[in-house]
Design a protein around this motif. Sequence first.
Motif, PDB file in Angstrom:
ATOM      1  N   ILE A 157       0.865  -1.185   0.000  1.00 32.05           N
ATOM      2  CA  ILE A 157       0.000   0.000   0.000  1.00 32.05           C
ATOM      3  C   ILE A 157       0.899   1.232   0.000  1.00 32.05           C
ATOM      4  O   ILE A 157       1.794   1.365   0.848  1.00 32.05           O
ATOM      5  CB  ILE A 157      -0.910   0.035   1.240  1.00 32.05           C
ATOM      6  N   GLU A 158       0.685   2.124  -0.940  1.00 27.62           N
ATOM      7  CA  GLU A 158       1.464   3.363  -1.003  1.00 27.62           C
ATOM      8  C   GLU A 158       0.822   4.393  -0.089  1.00 27.62           C
ATOM      9  O   GLU A 158      -0.395   4.619  -0.131  1.00 27.62           O
ATOM     10  CB  GLU A 158       1.502   3.883  -2.433  1.00 27.62           C
ATOM     11  N   ARG A 159       1.645   5.025   0.748  1.00 30.65           N
ATOM     12  CA  ARG A 159       1.111   5.988   1.710  1.00 30.65           C
ATOM     13  C   ARG A 159       1.988   7.230   1.767  1.00 30.65           C
ATOM     14  O   ARG A 159       3.210   7.154   1.619  1.00 30.65           O
ATOM     15  CB  ARG A 159       1.024   5.365   3.109  1.00 30.65           C
ATOM     16  N   ILE A 160       1.353   8.355   2.009  1.00 31.66           N
ATOM     17  CA  ILE A 160       2.048   9.614   2.220  1.00 31.66           C
ATOM     18  C   ILE A 160       1.590  10.175   3.567  1.00 31.66           C
ATOM     19  O   ILE A 160       0.388  10.310   3.809  1.00 31.66           O
ATOM     20  CB  ILE A 160       1.762  10.621   1.092  1.00 31.66           C
ATOM     21  N   TYR A 161       2.551  10.449   4.445  1.00 29.92           N
ATOM     22  CA  TYR A 161       2.249  10.963   5.773  1.00 29.92           C
ATOM     23  C   TYR A 161       2.865  12.350   5.938  1.00 29.92           C
ATOM     24  O   TYR A 161       3.947  12.625   5.421  1.00 29.92           O
ATOM     25  CB  TYR A 161       2.816  10.049   6.858  1.00 29.92           C
ATOM     26  N   THR A 162       2.185  13.185   6.669  1.00 31.61           N
ATOM     27  CA  THR A 162       2.716  14.512   6.956  1.00 31.61           C
ATOM     28  C   THR A 162       3.660  14.460   8.158  1.00 31.61           C
ATOM     29  O   THR A 162       3.679  13.479   8.910  1.00 31.61           O
ATOM     30  CB  THR A 162       1.578  15.509   7.254  1.00 31.61           C
TER      31      THR A 162
ATOM     32  N   ASP B 263       7.492  15.294   5.803  1.00 29.08           N
ATOM     33  CA  ASP B 263       6.516  14.561   4.998  1.00 29.08           C
ATOM     34  C   ASP B 263       7.222  13.316   4.468  1.00 29.08           C
ATOM     35  O   ASP B 263       8.379  13.383   4.057  1.00 29.08           O
ATOM     36  CB  ASP B 263       6.012  15.417   3.834  1.00 29.08           C
ATOM     37  N   VAL B 264       6.527  12.192   4.501  1.00 33.83           N
ATOM     38  CA  VAL B 264       7.147  10.909   4.157  1.00 33.83           C
ATOM     39  C   VAL B 264       6.301  10.171   3.127  1.00 33.83           C
ATOM     40  O   VAL B 264       5.075  10.113   3.239  1.00 33.83           O
ATOM     41  CB  VAL B 264       7.318  10.031   5.418  1.00 33.83           C
ATOM     42  N   HIS B 265       6.967   9.623   2.131  1.00 33.98           N
ATOM     43  CA  HIS B 265       6.333   8.793   1.098  1.00 33.98           C
ATOM     44  C   HIS B 265       6.894   7.389   1.272  1.00 33.98           C
ATOM     45  O   HIS B 265       8.119   7.196   1.230  1.00 33.98           O
ATOM     46  CB  HIS B 265       6.688   9.360  -0.281  1.00 33.98           C
ATOM     47  N   LEU B 266       6.041   6.412   1.517  1.00 33.44           N
ATOM     48  CA  LEU B 266       6.533   5.062   1.753  1.00 33.44           C
ATOM     49  C   LEU B 266       5.582   4.005   1.216  1.00 33.44           C
ATOM     50  O   LEU B 266       4.459   4.291   0.809  1.00 33.44           O
ATOM     51  CB  LEU B 266       6.819   4.849   3.246  1.00 33.44           C
ATOM     52  N   LEU B 267       6.072   2.789   1.231  1.00 32.35           N
ATOM     53  CA  LEU B 267       5.282   1.622   0.861  1.00 32.35           C
ATOM     54  C   LEU B 267       5.117   0.768   2.106  1.00 32.35           C
ATOM     55  O   LEU B 267       6.096   0.499   2.810  1.00 32.35           O
ATOM     56  CB  LEU B 267       5.980   0.823  -0.242  1.00 32.35           C
ATOM     57  N   ALA B 268       3.888   0.369   2.390  1.00 31.44           N
ATOM     58  CA  ALA B 268       3.594  -0.447   3.565  1.00 31.44           C
ATOM     59  C   ALA B 268       3.150  -1.836   3.110  1.00 31.44           C
ATOM     60  O   ALA B 268       2.299  -1.966   2.232  1.00 31.44           O
ATOM     61  CB  ALA B 268       2.487   0.213   4.389  1.00 31.44           C
TER      62      ALA B 268
END
Length: 229
Positions: A30-35, A101-106
């Motif tokens: 799941i691709e996620r972007i967190y602040t 801000d972070v862009h990651l794959l979970a």
Amino acid sequence: MLQTSTNFKQFPIFQKLTEDDLLRLQEISIERIYTEGTTLFRQAEPRKTIYFILSGFIKVYKVDAEGQELVTNILHANEMFPHFGFFEQSPYTETAVTLTDVHLLAVPIKEFELLLLEKPGMAIQTMQIMEEKFLEIQEQLQFMQTQDVFHRVVLMLVRFATELGERKDERQIFFILPITNLEFANMIGVSRETVNRVFNHLKKIEIMSYNRKQILIKDFPSLQSYLGD
């Protein structure tokens, strides 16, 4: 932003996978972007997910019996975490919070474990990375136990410059360090005042300069020389 299988190729454990393998990995991720300031998981919570950082910075820390925060790692692009605990039912041993801000794959940990069982090559790569991380932690702990506070600060500067830095020339390295001097100090068991003194000394002898979270190592070979061999 649409996830693609090429996102995974920047991670060492996935570089030898076939396109079909990468597509399979994409299906379970799941691709996620967190602040900035988002808590991804807390210490003692059930371990559910493996994360792969595409961009951004994450702080990992423990809370001791007195409620004090001990920063154990600063994670950045191309890293996976947590590094340990596969095939175990143990909870997270640390807390992870985004520094930017972070862009990651979970990837759900159960799905990832099944994939490792199906792909022995990936399992071997994962174990190698875990072993390297374990050895790195052990070496760092040994160094911290045997060196004075000045050398502890220098070691962390060299580490951050190596991992995060952009080389300007053969001597200069620039990097952004999104933590406070207090958090830096917590990582190596010294006071914030000690970090400030060492930074100011290195600035005075023109080995480094800094402005808030921006650090320029002006003479990286000289900085490294404090650590000997």
